[in-house]
Motif scaffolding. Structure first.
Motif, short mmCIF file in Angstrom:
data_model
loop_
_atom_site.label_atom_id
_atom_site.label_comp_id
_atom_site.label_asym_id
_atom_site.label_seq_id
_atom_site.Cartn_x
_atom_site.Cartn_y
_atom_site.Cartn_z
N CYS A 84 0.83 -1.22 0.00
CA CYS A 84 0.00 0.00 0.00
C CYS A 84 0.87 1.26 0.00
O CYS A 84 1.78 1.40 0.80
N VAL A 85 0.55 2.17 -0.93
CA VAL A 85 1.31 3.42 -1.01
C VAL A 85 0.46 4.61 -0.53
O VAL A 85 0.81 5.76 -0.74
N HIS A 86 -0.71 4.29 0.07
CA HIS A 86 -1.59 5.30 0.66
C HIS A 86 -2.00 6.39 -0.34
O HIS A 86 -2.05 7.56 -0.01
N CYS A 87 -2.30 5.92 -1.56
CA CYS A 87 -2.72 6.87 -2.60
C CYS A 87 -4.14 7.40 -2.34
O CYS A 87 -4.53 8.44 -2.85
N GLY A 88 -4.95 6.64 -1.60
CA GLY A 88 -6.29 7.08 -1.24
C GLY A 88 -7.38 6.70 -2.23
O GLY A 88 -8.56 6.96 -1.98
N LEU A 89 -7.02 6.08 -3.36
CA LEU A 89 -8.03 5.74 -4.36
C LEU A 89 -9.14 4.86 -3.81
O LEU A 89 -10.33 5.07 -4.08
N CYS A 90 -8.76 3.90 -3.00
CA CYS A 90 -9.76 2.95 -2.48
C CYS A 90 -10.78 3.62 -1.56
O CYS A 90 -11.92 3.16 -1.45
N VAL A 134 -3.87 5.96 4.75
CA VAL A 134 -5.14 5.26 4.58
C VAL A 134 -5.21 4.11 5.58
O VAL A 134 -4.33 3.25 5.61
N CYS A 173 -7.31 -0.59 -6.73
CA CYS A 173 -5.97 -0.41 -6.15
C CYS A 173 -4.88 -0.59 -7.23
O CYS A 173 -4.74 -1.67 -7.80
N PRO A 174 -4.11 0.46 -7.50
CA PRO A 174 -3.14 0.38 -8.59
C PRO A 174 -1.95 -0.53 -8.31
O PRO A 174 -1.27 -0.98 -9.24
N VAL A 175 -1.70 -0.81 -7.02
CA VAL A 175 -0.52 -1.65 -6.71
C VAL A 175 -0.92 -3.04 -6.18
O VAL A 175 -0.10 -3.79 -5.67
N MET A 203 -4.85 -4.59 -2.13
CA MET A 203 -6.06 -5.19 -1.57
C MET A 203 -6.29 -6.53 -2.28
O MET A 203 -6.23 -6.60 -3.51
#
Ligand code: SF4
Ligand code: SF4
Length: 136
Positions: free
Chosen positions: A84-90, A109, A126-128, A131
């Motif tokens: 998780c890179v904590h991008c916030g998309l989810c 996140v 999730c781009p990476v 999840m």
């Protein structure tokens, strides 16, 4: 035992006092994780139920007799913290707020597993691929 189950109500079953009966007659402890009640369409409730296996089976029979479908929530959602890179998309797709940002200054996140209803939307966005779904 503790299980997460999905209850599906037809239009004519939403007025039944099922939560009361589950506690009183079957000694089950429950936690409603999500409820989507609609008087004109099928309604849905996701709950975590705790009690004895025997009482759980009796309760499922009782619900079935009321024409309320139950199904186990068999999949589990996990987050790989190392990815998780904590991008916030989810957080934008997680309706029950299981994925959320507590502090906007930190932008971290957080994942509250108890609120998750396993809709899998976060897995898709999730781009990476942090999840993921596991099956019981
Ligand atoms: S979308 Fe994936 S990488 Fe981004 S915050 Fe959510 S879990 Fe982390
Ligand atoms: S599967 Fe993901 S998006 Fe759906 S409720 Fe759980 S954490 Fe939120």
């Amino acid at each position: 035992m503790k299980k997460r189950i999905i209850l599906r109500f037809k239009k004519d079953t939403i007025d039944k006092p099922i939560v009361y009966r589950l506690v009183k007659d079957y000694n089950l402890v429950f936690n409603i994780l999500r409820a989507n009640i609609s008087p004109r369409a099928e309604s849905l409730m996701v709950m975590e139920v705790e009690g004895t296996e025997a009482n759980f089976k009796k309760a499922v029979r009782y619900l079935k007799d009321l024409n309320i479908d139950t199904e186990p929530m068999e999949q589990d959602i996990n987050r790989d913290e190392t990815r998780c890179v904590h991008c916030g998309l989810c957080t934008s797709v997680c309706a029950p707020g299981a994925l959320f940002i507590r502090d906007r200054k930190v932008m971290k996140v957080e994942f509250d597993y108890t609120r998750c209803v396993a809709c899998e939307l976060c897995v898709k966005v999730c781009p990476v691929k942090a999840m993921n779904v596991s099956f019981e």
